[in-house]
Motif scaffolding. Structure first.
Motif, short mmCIF file in Angstrom:
data_model
loop_
_atom_site.label_atom_id
_atom_site.label_comp_id
_atom_site.label_asym_id
_atom_site.label_seq_id
_atom_site.Cartn_x
_atom_site.Cartn_y
_atom_site.Cartn_z
N ALA A 111 7.35 1.04 6.24
CA ALA A 111 6.28 0.66 4.60
C ALA A 111 5.74 -0.09 5.85
O ALA A 111 4.07 -0.54 5.66
N THR A 112 5.75 -0.82 6.71
CA THR A 112 4.63 -2.44 7.36
C THR A 112 3.41 -1.19 8.13
O THR A 112 2.44 -1.44 8.00
N ASP A 113 4.00 0.11 8.64
CA ASP A 113 2.85 0.79 8.85
C ASP A 113 1.89 1.63 7.48
O ASP A 113 1.27 2.18 8.34
N TRP A 114 3.07 1.93 6.63
CA TRP A 114 2.83 2.83 5.68
C TRP A 114 1.36 1.75 4.82
O TRP A 114 -0.15 2.23 4.56
N MET A 115 1.69 0.56 4.85
CA MET A 115 1.14 -0.19 4.34
C MET A 115 -0.74 -0.48 5.45
O MET A 115 -1.48 -0.50 4.67
N ARG A 116 -0.46 0.27 6.23
CA ARG A 116 -1.24 -0.39 7.44
C ARG A 116 -2.15 0.79 7.42
O ARG A 116 -3.56 0.94 8.00
N GLU A 117 -1.81 1.62 7.56
CA GLU A 117 -2.79 2.62 7.85
C GLU A 117 -2.44 4.14 6.65
O GLU A 117 -3.94 4.84 6.45
N VAL A 118 -2.21 3.55 5.05
CA VAL A 118 -2.87 3.99 4.06
C VAL A 118 -2.83 2.80 3.14
O VAL A 118 -4.20 3.25 2.66
N PHE A 119 -2.32 2.24 2.34
CA PHE A 119 -2.89 1.25 0.99
C PHE A 119 -3.81 0.77 1.44
O PHE A 119 -4.58 0.80 1.01
N GLU A 120 -3.71 -0.94 2.55
CA GLU A 120 -4.84 -1.19 3.58
C GLU A 120 -6.01 -0.14 3.21
O GLU A 120 -7.44 -1.26 2.56
N PRO A 121 -6.06 0.18 3.91
CA PRO A 121 -8.12 1.15 4.14
C PRO A 121 -7.99 2.16 2.77
O PRO A 121 -9.49 1.98 2.23
N THR A 122 -7.63 2.05 1.88
CA THR A 122 -7.54 2.58 0.47
C THR A 122 -8.31 1.57 0.06
O THR A 122 -9.27 1.46 -1.03
N VAL A 123 -6.97 0.57 -0.66
CA VAL A 123 -8.04 -0.70 -2.09
C VAL A 123 -9.38 -1.31 -1.04
O VAL A 123 -10.16 -2.00 -1.66
N ARG A 124 -9.64 -2.11 0.54
CA ARG A 124 -10.80 -1.97 1.06
C ARG A 124 -11.75 -1.06 0.98
O ARG A 124 -12.96 -2.11 0.68
N SER A 125 -12.02 0.19 0.12
CA SER A 125 -12.27 0.89 0.37
C SER A 125 -13.52 0.28 -1.19
O SER A 125 -14.80 0.43 -2.01
N ILE A 126 -12.95 -0.36 -2.56
CA ILE A 126 -13.20 -0.93 -3.77
C ILE A 126 -14.60 -1.56 -3.57
O ILE A 126 -14.83 -2.56 -3.23
N PRO A 127 -15.76 -0.91 -4.49
CA PRO A 127 -16.85 -1.86 -4.43
C PRO A 127 -16.62 -2.88 -4.85
O PRO A 127 -16.26 -3.33 -5.54
N ALA A 128 -17.56 -4.39 -4.85
CA ALA A 128 -17.36 -5.49 -4.68
C ALA A 128 -18.03 -5.89 -5.94
O ALA A 128 -17.15 -6.17 -6.79
N LYS A 129 -18.22 -5.02 -6.31
CA LYS A 129 -19.13 -5.10 -8.40
C LYS A 129 -17.94 -5.04 -9.09
O LYS A 129 -17.52 -4.63 -10.35
N TYR A 130 -16.99 -4.09 -8.71
CA TYR A 130 -15.52 -3.77 -9.54
C TYR A 130 -14.52 -4.88 -8.91
O TYR A 130 -13.39 -4.34 -9.98
N ARG A 131 -14.38 -5.26 -7.86
CA ARG A 131 -13.40 -5.78 -7.79
C ARG A 131 -13.27 -7.26 -8.81
O ARG A 131 -11.81 -7.23 -8.91
N SER A 132 -13.36 -7.30 -9.48
CA SER A 132 -13.16 -7.86 -10.80
C SER A 132 -12.26 -7.59 -11.88
O SER A 132 -11.13 -7.78 -12.73
N GLN A 133 -12.33 -6.55 -11.94
CA GLN A 133 -11.68 -5.33 -13.38
C GLN A 133 -10.75 -4.59 -12.84
O GLN A 133 -10.71 -3.68 -14.25
N ILE A 134 -10.63 -4.10 -11.13
CA ILE A 134 -9.49 -3.27 -11.25
C ILE A 134 -8.50 -3.62 -10.35
O ILE A 134 -8.96 -3.99 -9.27
N GLU A 135 -7.36 -3.32 -10.43
CA GLU A 135 -6.23 -4.49 -9.71
C GLU A 135 -6.13 -3.59 -8.37
O GLU A 135 -6.18 -1.87 -8.71
#
Length: 476
Positions: free
Chosen positions: A360-384
């Protein structure tokens, strides 16, 4: 609230009271000075213009978020780094609702978090103003009308009803009688392909030791009636798809509620050689998102049948598992989806025999976190982040099916942001329209600021903060 029954309530709820709610008919004096009673201190509360009616607060203090229709003036206000919902109502109503919300919070039920009650408000001429109930804005949540302002799936109404059925069952299991169930009194969070519902208005509620069948059925019948009316209103405004049958959706709530209530509370009968069915029953409850605290088992006379009834304590089975593995605190269906992706990652990296916490630690670092960091700043207040991740996974599957082969996660993220995300969020025009509709439903007017408040003497409302370890009181 029936205070005489406090000793029989869940100890968490019994200890949650922070404000002595006065009888609505009692002739008690209003505080002569501003008084803020809160569960935690936020000094920036003092900087707000309490001497002004809430409807006239300056725009620079307000958060431009969609509000639901309410009988009272409601505003979202920036207080430091937080956003609070402010509702202007009578002191008795504010204190009572704050007390009920505190109890629901202690029981970890899905409701907005109470922050403070503000009483003793006066304008610059010394005339009294109504009290204000302060709750924390539920981030990423939307009122039901806002959900129909965007391009959602055709079965949105049914998914909202399913979420409301779960909310009602959870509240009823805890002994909470609502008394005013409607879509307008609920906030919704997207939860993967479903929704999670949160109580936002507890003015008419009452927390009891147990509810009678009559009380539960009244809540359900009232909910059905209100929902049909609200959906018909959406239909008249061309916000509801033409193929939605409002009465059928209202009936769905009744069916879904009774089905879920039965699954959680019925007693099963098993033979002595059918004990494997107990595990099946527990697994079914886990799949519904509920944990089982203990099983009550007894045999019928003669020992030929075993009676089993589970004691269901809470929803959130997948949520707690994901939280333990990753530290992510998300909605239940989101948690299931993330756990499924974690399992897929574990299999694809040939690590089935490895400790799941390490994977799970590796999945967070390699999959989840890189994906959610891609959310554009203007949308971060509207989508979890978790909802974004879920929707990217869906979009990736769609792209792969269309292409006939696997699609890299980075390609799916880029395509989703460019082609899908802008259609899923509210724009300024949508929000302005929703706010106009919300204000049109307010029945409060200037006369209510002064009603029954003139000529009050003294500042003792019967509440002594010195005996309340959970409350911080600031006065001036």
């Amino acid at each position: 609230m029936n205070l005489s029954g406090l000793s029989q309530l869940d100890p968490r709820a019994a200890k949650a009271t922070s404000v002595k709610a006065e009888d609505d008919t009692a002739d008690t004096p209003e505080p002569q000075a501003l008084k803020i009673t809160a569960a935690s201190s936020n000094p920036k509360m003092f900087t707000l213009p309490w001497e002004q009616p809430l409807a006239t607060w300056p725009a620079e203090l307000l958060a431009n978020l969609p509000r639901g229709i309410s009988r009272h003036v409601v505003r979202f206000v920036h207080v430091g780094d937080e956003v609070y919902a402010m509702k202007e109502i009578t002191r008795q109503m504010a204190e009572r609702e704050y007390e009920i919300l505190r109890r629901l919070q202690k029981l970890e039920l899905p409701a907005v978090r109470p922050i403070a009650v503000v009483t003793g408000r006066h304008n610059r001429e010394g005339e009294p103003l109504e009290a204000i109930l302060v709750t924390k804005h539920l981030k990423f949540s939307l009122p039901y009308r806002a959900l129909f302002a965007r391009n959602l799936q055709h079965d949105t109404a049914e998914r909202l009803i399913d979420a409301l059925a779960v909310l009602l069952v959870r509240l009823h299991l805890a002994g909470f009688y609502w008394g005013d169930v409607s879509l307008s009194n609920i906030l919704f969070l997207r939860d993967a392909d479903a929704f999670s519902a949160f109580l936002v208005d507890a003015e008419t509620g009452d927390l009891q030791v147990n509810l009678t069948n009559g009380q539960r059925e009244y809540d359900i019948d009232l909910a059905r009636t209100n929902i049909i009316g609200e959906l018909m209103d959406l239909s008249s405004g061309k916000l509801l798809p033409d193929d939605v049958d409002e009465i059928e959706v209202g009936n769905r709530l009744v069916d879904r509620y009774h089905s879920l209530w039965s699954a959680l509370t019925d007693t099963d009968k098993f033979g002595p050689d059918e004990m494997w069915k107990i595990e099946k029953r527990v697994n079914k409850l886990n799949e519904l998102g509920f944990d089982v605290d203990e099983l009550e088992m007894k045999t019928e006379e003669g020992g030929k049948r075993v009676l089993v009834r589970p004691r269901v304590v809470d929803a959130g089975y997948a949520n707690r598992k994901l939280l333990r593995l990753t530290g992510l605190d998300v909605q239940e269906n989101q948690a299931r989806r993330l756990l499924n992706d974690l399992d897929a990652y574990r299999a694809s990296t040939w690590r089935d025999g490895e400790d799941l916490e390490i994977v799970a630690t590796d999945w967070m670092r390699e999959v989840f976190e890189p994906t959610v960091r891609s959310i554009p700043a203007k949308y971060r207040s509207q989508i979890e982040p978790a909802q974004f991740f879920h929707e990217v996974l869906d979009h990736r599957w769609f792209l792969a099916e269309k292409a006939g082969h696997d699609v890299p996660m980075s390609e799916a993220v880029t395509s989703y942001i460019e082609n899908v995300l802008p259609k899923q969020v509210l724009n300024k025009k949508d929000i302005d329209t929703l706010l106009e509709e919300a204000d049109a439903g307010v029945i409060d007017d200037e006369s209510t600021y002064y009603e029954n408040n003139s000529g009050a003497d003294g500042d003792d409302d019967g509440y002594n903060p010195d005996f309340d370890p959970d409350a911080a009181v600031w006065s001036h």
